[in-house]
Enzyme design. Sequence first.
Site: not given
Length: 453
Positions: A275, A326
Amino acid sequence: MSVTLPVSYWAQHAWLPHDNGPVVERDVLIATGPDGRITAVTPDAGPCPPGAVRLDGLLLPGQANAHSHAFHRALRGHVQVGSGTFWTWRDTMYRFAGALDPDSYLELATAVYAEMALAGISAVGEFHYLHHAPGGARYTDPNAMGEALIEAAARAGIRITLLDTCYLSSGFGAEPTHPQLRFSDGDAEAWAARADALKPREHARIGAAIHSVRAVPADQLGTVAHWAAMRKAPLHVHLSEQTAENDACLAAHGVTPTRLLADHGALGPRTSAVHATHLTDEDVKLLADSSTTVCMCPTTERDLADGIGPARRLASGGSPITLGSDSHAIIDPWEEARALELDERLRTRTRGHWTANALLRAGGEDGHASLGWPEAGRIEAGALADFTVIALDSVRTAGPSPRLGAEIAVFAASAADVRHLVVGGRHVVRDGVHQLVADVPGALRSAIGALDY
């Protein structure tokens, strides 16, 4: 994944490496050996020879999904209802996590990894922290949940790097909450002792992960980093996904999460920061100067309203960029790739931040390297025979010259256009049909429907 006999594949078009950058070649013959590696690549080989497997479309390296939580796939359609925040999403995620045991996780992960295969993904990095039974009780085999994931990847025909994750705290030294008890080994030394028992397989490699700086106390970050360094294994970490994490880290330690990781030896070429959305200028420099990889997960980051991270600045400074799905709001590596460029266009109101070739490298060669598979992600002699084929005659891809190749894959194609996946020379997806899991949608319905959450 062993291949008993050498197989040759003939590709109508293939994206091949060249000194001046990858190009699309025609009539490419790819020979594979009994070890599942490519032995020769011959462009302009003429018509498909007898005995070779014909692959019409555009052949590309198999894609690496560098960040996955397989059990999050069960949340699709649930967490998109209404509004909320990352933190309310997390509460829903905990309920699903509490419903899984090794048997149900095996069934769910097999279906999820089969869905990835259908999308052109040949390797997954599974960020795994669902270690123990609900409430923290130990299974007879303390790695039963991790072993279920390794077996699931084998059943689905793809490679896996099990990123065994240290997760000890609910936030900067606070005790785990009840849903988090099954994530925790107590301390980093106990985590390391359990992780030591995990062994690589032909299709599986073992890495490490720090869940986040809020979930691993600062004085134990070095233990996890050292474990990975001694094994020359990948080390992954969630980093600055939320501004609340940054604020809490500053309050607890007086530094940003990136600086905290740097001070405890957790950054470097084997580390992937996932991220990296909310970074200071110093954070960007620390990551880039240390050649730390950054894994962007655009479809999840937009689904959770996380924000748009400084991927272009990081890449320009020296951080390789990789891609992950994810939370599996969608499983489509082509969408992740184009989202990296399109999100940057929205943020800057300019175009042309990433070439299509660069985006395919993020999903291919750099993604595999970040998972400890440096011999994958390229179509060349000596590389693992892992490749996928995108149709050039669908409503999305028909029209442009196939010589454009990379642009078609990144900016037009979707997972629905994947026709073939070969892993280790073995045909896993043929003509859009998974060869090992007979009914992937049915397997997903069954595995998710069986969860009592």
